[in-house]
Write an enzyme that holds these catalytic residues in place. Structure first.
Site: not given
Ligand code: UD1
Length: 361
Positions: A206
């Site tokens: 991820h």
């Molecule tokens: C975040 C953390 C990362 C951690 C990871 C674990 C930061 C900078 N990054 O990254 O350190 O290892 O979480 O998962 O804080 N999304 C969904 N559903 C959700 C959450 C996210 O669909 O419940 C999708 C959205 O499109 C979002 C993307 O995933 O834009 C990324 O989510 P985000 O929380 O921005 O970063 P992660 O890659 O999850």
């Protein structure tokens, strides 16, 4: 009695606050904990399932922030958390890990003069292109109490000029959760549901540096496809990765291989699945530690790690993202007997007790 706010925002936070919350509840004369969920992760599979699996009650306070760019997400968490902090007036705020929720809440505390403790302080990948590395450095710079999982973290903090009296080596709370739930995982039918009969490998990916770039992601998936010809692979897919596989049209590559994608798994089901794996290939931070404790070979598909103790003492090997190197490392891992691994000090299932003791002191 200490009034404590525990901050949880994203999936890897939940297994770190669970044992601290449980320990505080066992010591009601000393602690009054409340859980604040920022809403950084919000899908049932990324959040609610973990609260259920880990036995954490629903958050006392939900900020409902959701996904956005780094700046918007961090700013939103700050503006939503500030009034909560002013109203709650806790003695301590505990932040864990390295996600945007960690730095956002620590920064609000620092500006309002509220004491903040950082659990999992001092880890450094020395790669500032990683958003988490910036979150770690900044959170540590403004926290009042730095609770570390390994002695290299203490050294990192001292090198950065942190006063030694702020640093406490308490061990790894995530391993408290792992040990606590091993029995429950044995009762999970996740392996049967996913048809995992014989030997298999587990993949998670991820990191933006691995999954946001088409060439890198297709290279990694190609290498995993080759590995899967020898060892079938189960790959629970993070929403970020799923989106990019679809957008880059890489589904064909997976369909031609022996890699099976599933939706993200809950804590207990995932523990059941990786604890039975022959090999784990990942870019996760936590999984490098969990596989070390369970003695499962782990190949880390990154160029650096903030958790070197998992390489020095554990089962982890840093492989990078070059497809040929991934294949070679996988063959090596499958051909050789398991690396002679040991469990790092204080990864003993009792770290939350030490966290609480340090907050009291
Ligand atoms: C975040 C953390 C990362 C951690 C990871 C674990 C930061 C900078 N990054 O990254 O350190 O290892 O979480 O998962 O804080 N999304 C969904 N559903 C959700 C959450 C996210 O669909 O419940 C999708 C959205 O499109 C979002 C993307 O995933 O834009 C990324 O989510 P985000 O929380 O921005 O970063 P992660 O890659 O999850």
């Amino acid at each position: 009695m200490l009034k404590v706010l525990l901050i949880a925002g994203a999936r890897p936070n939940f297994m770190k606050i669970a044992p601290i919350y449980a320990e505080m509840k066992r010591r009601p004369r000393e602690f009054a904990p409340r859980i604040v969920h920022t809403g950084q992760h919000y899908d049932a599979a990324m959040s609610d399932q973990f609260f259920d699996d880990l036995g954490i009650p629903r958050p006392d306070i939900s900020l409902g922030v959701g996904s956005a760019s780094h700046a918007v997400q961090t700013a939103k968490i700050m503006t939503e958390f500030e009034p909560v902090l002013l109203e709650q007036k806790p003695d301590w705020v505990v932040v864990v890990g390295d996600v945007n929720s960690t730095i956002a809440c620590a920064l609000v505390c620092s500006k309002l003069g509220v004491k903040v403790a950082h659990v999992e302080a001092g880890l450094r990948s020395r790669d500032r292109t990683m958003p988490e590395e910036v979150n770690r450095i900044l959170t540590d710079a403004i926290s009042d109490l730095l609770l570390t999982t390994s002695q290299d973290a203490d050294e990192n903090l001292k090198e950065e000029g942190v006063a030694p009296e702020k640093i406490r080596f308490v061990g790894n709370v995530m391993i408290d959760s792992l040990k606590e739930h091993l029995k429950a995982a044995e009762r999970s039918d996740a392996r049967e549901r996913l048809g995992l009969g014989g030997e298999y490998g587990v993949v998670t990916l991820h990191r933006p540096s691995n999954v946001d770039d088409k060439v890198t992601l297709s290279g990694i998936l190609g290498a995993l496809g080759s590995v899967s010809e020898r060892l079938p692979i189960i790959f629970p897919v993070h929403p970020r990765t799923r989106k990019n596989i679809d957008e880059f049209r890489l589904n064909d590559l997976i369909e031609r291989s022996n890699i099976r994608l599933t939706d993200p798994l809950g804590y207990i089901d995932f523990l059941r699945v990786y604890s039975g794996a022959k090999l784990v290939l990942t870019d996760s931070g936590g999984l490098q530690e969990e596989t070390t404790v369970l003695g499962i070979p782990c190949l880390t598909l990154r160029h650096n790690t903030e958790r070197p103790v998992t390489i020095e003492m554990g089962t982890n090997v840093l492989v990078g993202t070059d497809p040929e190197k991934i294949k070679t490392a996988a063959w090596d891992a499958l051909n050789s007997s398991i690396k002679n691994a040991s469990i790092p000090p204080l990864w003993d299932g009792r770290a939350a007790g030490r966290v609480c003791d340090e907050l009291k002191k």
